[in-house]
Write an enzyme that holds these catalytic residues in place. Structure first.
Site, mmCIF file in Angstrom:
data_model
loop_
_atom_site.group_PDB
_atom_site.id
_atom_site.type_symbol
_atom_site.label_atom_id
_atom_site.label_comp_id
_atom_site.label_asym_id
_atom_site.label_seq_id
_atom_site.Cartn_x
_atom_site.Cartn_y
_atom_site.Cartn_z
ATOM 1 N N TYR A 166 -9.540 -5.656 3.335
ATOM 2 C CA TYR A 166 -8.956 -4.391 3.794
ATOM 3 C C TYR A 166 -9.179 -3.333 2.701
ATOM 4 O O TYR A 166 -8.289 -2.990 1.953
ATOM 5 C CB TYR A 166 -7.469 -4.657 4.043
ATOM 6 C CG TYR A 166 -6.627 -3.552 4.636
ATOM 7 C CD1 TYR A 166 -7.164 -2.355 5.097
ATOM 8 C CD2 TYR A 166 -5.255 -3.728 4.753
ATOM 9 C CE1 TYR A 166 -6.352 -1.384 5.644
ATOM 10 C CE2 TYR A 166 -4.434 -2.757 5.307
ATOM 11 C CZ TYR A 166 -4.992 -1.587 5.744
ATOM 12 O OH TYR A 166 -4.175 -0.628 6.279
ATOM 13 N N ARG A 213 0.829 -1.208 0.000
ATOM 14 C CA ARG A 213 0.000 0.000 0.000
ATOM 15 C C ARG A 213 0.860 1.253 0.000
ATOM 16 O O ARG A 213 0.403 2.321 -0.356
ATOM 17 C CB ARG A 213 -0.864 0.033 1.272
ATOM 18 C CG ARG A 213 -1.928 -1.015 1.348
ATOM 19 C CD ARG A 213 -2.470 -1.148 2.766
ATOM 20 N NE ARG A 213 -3.023 0.070 3.308
ATOM 21 C CZ ARG A 213 -4.237 0.530 3.059
ATOM 22 N NH1 ARG A 213 -5.032 -0.135 2.273
ATOM 23 N NH2 ARG A 213 -4.666 1.648 3.608
ATOM 24 N N ARG A 216 -8.412 -6.844 13.760
ATOM 25 C CA ARG A 216 -7.744 -5.941 14.693
ATOM 26 C C ARG A 216 -8.740 -4.865 15.073
ATOM 27 O O ARG A 216 -9.577 -4.435 14.259
ATOM 28 C CB ARG A 216 -6.512 -5.278 14.052
ATOM 29 C CG ARG A 216 -5.379 -6.210 13.846
ATOM 30 C CD ARG A 216 -4.834 -6.795 15.113
ATOM 31 N NE ARG A 216 -3.978 -5.862 15.851
ATOM 32 C CZ ARG A 216 -3.459 -6.135 17.040
ATOM 33 N NH1 ARG A 216 -3.749 -7.272 17.667
ATOM 34 N NH2 ARG A 216 -2.658 -5.259 17.626
ATOM 35 N N ASP A 245 -9.959 0.340 1.035
ATOM 36 C CA ASP A 245 -9.949 1.786 1.216
ATOM 37 C C ASP A 245 -11.354 2.296 0.899
ATOM 38 O O ASP A 245 -12.163 1.578 0.311
ATOM 39 C CB ASP A 245 -8.937 2.418 0.246
ATOM 40 C CG ASP A 245 -7.508 2.269 0.750
ATOM 41 O OD1 ASP A 245 -7.327 2.136 1.972
ATOM 42 O OD2 ASP A 245 -6.591 2.282 -0.079
ATOM 43 N N ARG A 270 9.431 6.090 -3.509
ATOM 44 C CA ARG A 270 9.688 7.027 -4.614
ATOM 45 C C ARG A 270 11.098 7.571 -4.547
ATOM 46 O O ARG A 270 11.613 7.818 -3.454
ATOM 47 C CB ARG A 270 8.779 8.248 -4.514
ATOM 48 C CG ARG A 270 7.339 7.970 -4.691
ATOM 49 C CD ARG A 270 6.608 9.299 -4.916
ATOM 50 N NE ARG A 270 5.191 9.050 -4.750
ATOM 51 C CZ ARG A 270 4.495 9.437 -3.704
ATOM 52 N NH1 ARG A 270 5.062 10.142 -2.740
ATOM 53 N NH2 ARG A 270 3.210 9.144 -3.629
ATOM 54 N N GLU A 303 -3.660 6.594 18.984
ATOM 55 C CA GLU A 303 -4.303 5.387 18.450
ATOM 56 C C GLU A 303 -3.566 4.145 18.940
ATOM 57 O O GLU A 303 -2.363 4.001 18.724
ATOM 58 C CB GLU A 303 -4.283 5.462 16.920
ATOM 59 C CG GLU A 303 -4.933 4.289 16.247
ATOM 60 C CD GLU A 303 -5.028 4.482 14.729
ATOM 61 O OE1 GLU A 303 -5.301 5.610 14.262
ATOM 62 O OE2 GLU A 303 -4.795 3.494 14.021
ATOM 63 N N ARG A 313 0.070 5.889 16.407
ATOM 64 C CA ARG A 313 0.166 7.240 15.840
ATOM 65 C C ARG A 313 -0.625 8.233 16.672
ATOM 66 O O ARG A 313 -1.501 7.843 17.456
ATOM 67 C CB ARG A 313 -0.301 7.268 14.377
ATOM 68 C CG ARG A 313 -1.629 6.602 14.097
ATOM 69 C CD ARG A 313 -1.875 6.447 12.586
ATOM 70 N NE ARG A 313 -2.919 5.440 12.357
ATOM 71 C CZ ARG A 313 -3.218 4.921 11.176
ATOM 72 N NH1 ARG A 313 -2.586 5.314 10.093
ATOM 73 N NH2 ARG A 313 -4.175 4.008 11.054
HETATM 74 N N1 UDP Z 1 3.511 1.182 7.631
HETATM 75 C C1 UDP Z 1 4.749 1.167 8.231
HETATM 76 N N2 UDP Z 1 5.217 2.293 8.842
HETATM 77 C C2 UDP Z 1 4.491 3.430 8.896
HETATM 78 C C3 UDP Z 1 3.239 3.456 8.254
HETATM 79 C C4 UDP Z 1 2.761 2.314 7.648
HETATM 80 O O1 UDP Z 1 5.419 0.153 8.223
HETATM 81 O O2 UDP Z 1 4.955 4.410 9.480
HETATM 82 C C5 UDP Z 1 3.028 -0.058 6.997
HETATM 83 C C6 UDP Z 1 2.479 -1.012 8.025
HETATM 84 O O3 UDP Z 1 2.800 -2.328 7.613
HETATM 85 C C7 UDP Z 1 0.997 -0.770 7.959
HETATM 86 C C8 UDP Z 1 0.791 -0.484 6.478
HETATM 87 O O4 UDP Z 1 1.976 0.211 6.094
HETATM 88 O O5 UDP Z 1 0.255 -1.887 8.389
HETATM 89 C C9 UDP Z 1 -0.408 0.377 6.155
HETATM 90 O O6 UDP Z 1 -0.391 1.470 7.043
HETATM 91 P P1 UDP Z 1 -1.425 2.665 7.001
HETATM 92 O O7 UDP Z 1 -1.145 3.523 8.165
HETATM 93 O O8 UDP Z 1 -1.348 3.286 5.664
HETATM 94 O O9 UDP Z 1 -2.804 1.916 7.124
HETATM 95 P P2 UDP Z 1 -4.221 2.479 7.556
HETATM 96 O O10 UDP Z 1 -4.370 2.096 8.975
HETATM 97 O O11 UDP Z 1 -4.170 3.973 7.394
HETATM 98 O O12 UDP Z 1 -5.209 1.782 6.664
#
Ligand code: UDP
Length: 366
Positions: free
Chosen positions: A348, A172, A249, A350, A176, A300, A280
């Site tokens: 999962y 996901r 989860r 979006d 870059r 969170e 976060r």
């Molecule tokens: N991820 C990570 N470090 C970060 C943010 C995301 O390794 O700082 C990885 C992690 O495996 C996570 C996945 O990217 O499960 C998706 O994270 P994101 O926060 O984008 O998911 P959301 O909860 O927003 O759907």
């Protein structure tokens, strides 16, 4: 006698889009939700003049112009671009992994240097066909970034070692070799300036809404209310967990109002070490460039789901996917019911995908 053409169980995004489209096509719809509010996990609520994302941050993004046009019918979106910051033991790194990250991590100033550094990092641990998130992450960005920005965060979020998680989760995130901190590659992105609750409320104009109604506890009574049912709750709960529970989860938020205008300078700061207990901190006002004198933040925490808690993320590993397939086979046997959304389809999704799945399902029923 059925009063409604459709009963829609769950007033989250999938349910709301379904109800909106059916209502527009002249069908009589009732949408119900177990909770006391509409909008599911998109729910936003105003605190100190700030739209608080009660069930976690939601940033709308899509590549599909039709989906973008669709949501813009119901809300005015701003130009917010998600650019989370990762805090690893007090040092800050830009996400997703881009030239700013590589500069902060290794001092690389050109794409060529960054590519060479990643190449050097993964040389010893490269896997031809990555079988899990750990192998995939190391192949993508090398060991330093994996250890500092991925491993701790992912293991906190999912409660499982990265070596036991499916690799698609990390796909996901873009990687870059430009100085671009936009977390998404999507062509369209934004947050509704008046909150998601208002957006869903606008979608449900003309639809009968009943809140605080648990479908599973009132199946018999509600079963006769409509000719067909669209169910967006957990599929395993619908079948009384007859094959055993699927794993999810769950999340827990600690939300505080702070007497300062700007706490962390960014909407999303990820704590990527293993020791910080939360994943976060969200500072809600920054999603809409708020200028209020106070601020609201949410820490969170990710937890394993148990019955009674809110399920958030399906855990799409092999074992759960196989179990889901058995429930899906049961679901296919009843033509009166359509299962959808993150929980009904155990995917999962979006937000934009949830919408397009709802639209696709509607096309099938005609
Ligand atoms: N991820 C990570 N470090 C970060 C943010 C995301 O390794 O700082 C990885 C992690 O495996 C996570 C996945 O990217 O499960 C998706 O994270 P994101 O926060 O984008 O998911 P959301 O909860 O927003 O759907």
């Amino acid at each position: 006698m059925a009063v409604y053409d459709y009963l829609i169980v769950g007033a989250g995004l999938y349910g709301a889009v379904t109800a909106q489209q059916l209502c527009e096509a002249g069908k009589k719809c009732l949408i119900i939700d177990r909770r006391s509010h509409i909008a599911g996990n998109l729910y936003t609520e105003q605190v100190e003049g700030i739209q608080v994302h009660r069930y976690g941050a939601h940033i709308f993004h899509t590549d599909d112009p039709a989906i973008w046009a669709y949501v813009n019918r119901f809300a005015r979106f701003n130009h917010y671009v998600n650019s989370p910051i990762a805090n690893y033991k007090g040092r800050l790194y830009n996400l997703p992994f881009n030239m700013n990250t590589f500069y902060a991590m290794w001092g690389c100033t050109t794409p060529e240097q960054a590519k060479a550094k990643i190449e050097e990092q993964r040389r010893s641990r490269y896997t031809d066909t990555p079988k899990n998130l750990e192998e995939q992450a190391i192949n993508l960005v090398g060991a330093d970034i994996y250890e500092m920005l991925i491993r701790g965060y992912t293991e906190k979020q999912w409660g499982r070692p990265c070596s036991e998680l499916p690799s698609f989760i990390i796909q996901r995130l873009p990687v870059r070799f430009t100085y671009d901190n936009n977390y998404f590659n999507s062509s369209y992105q934004g947050v509704p300036v008046d909150g998601y609750t208002k957006m869903v409320e606008n979608m449900l104009d003309g639809v009968d809404v009943r809140l605080g109604v648990d479908y599973l506890k009132n199946r018999d009574a509600l079963g006769t209310a409509a000719k067909r049912v669209v169910y967006t709750g957990p599929i395993d709960a619908y079948f009384d967990y007859c094959y055993g529970p699927l794993q999810y989860r769950s999340l827990r938020f600690e939300t505080e109002v702070l007497d300062c205008p700007n706490y962390q300078g960014n909407a999303v700061v990820n704590y990527t070490d293993r020791e910080t207990p939360y994943t976060r901190i969200i500072e809600h006002k920054h999603f809409v460039f708020g200028t209020q004198p106070k601020t609201v933040i949410s820490k969170e925490y990710s937890t394993e789901w148990n019955k009674g808690a809110e399920p958030y993320y399906p855990i799409n590993d092999g074992r759960n996917n196989r179990l889901y397939a058995r429930y899906k086979a049961l679901a296919m046997q009843d033509e009166r019911i359509i299962f959808g959304g993150r929980l009904g389809a155990y995917k999962y999704y979006d937000m934009d995908v949830a919408i397009s799945k709802a639209l696709e399902a509607l096309q099938k029923i005609g």
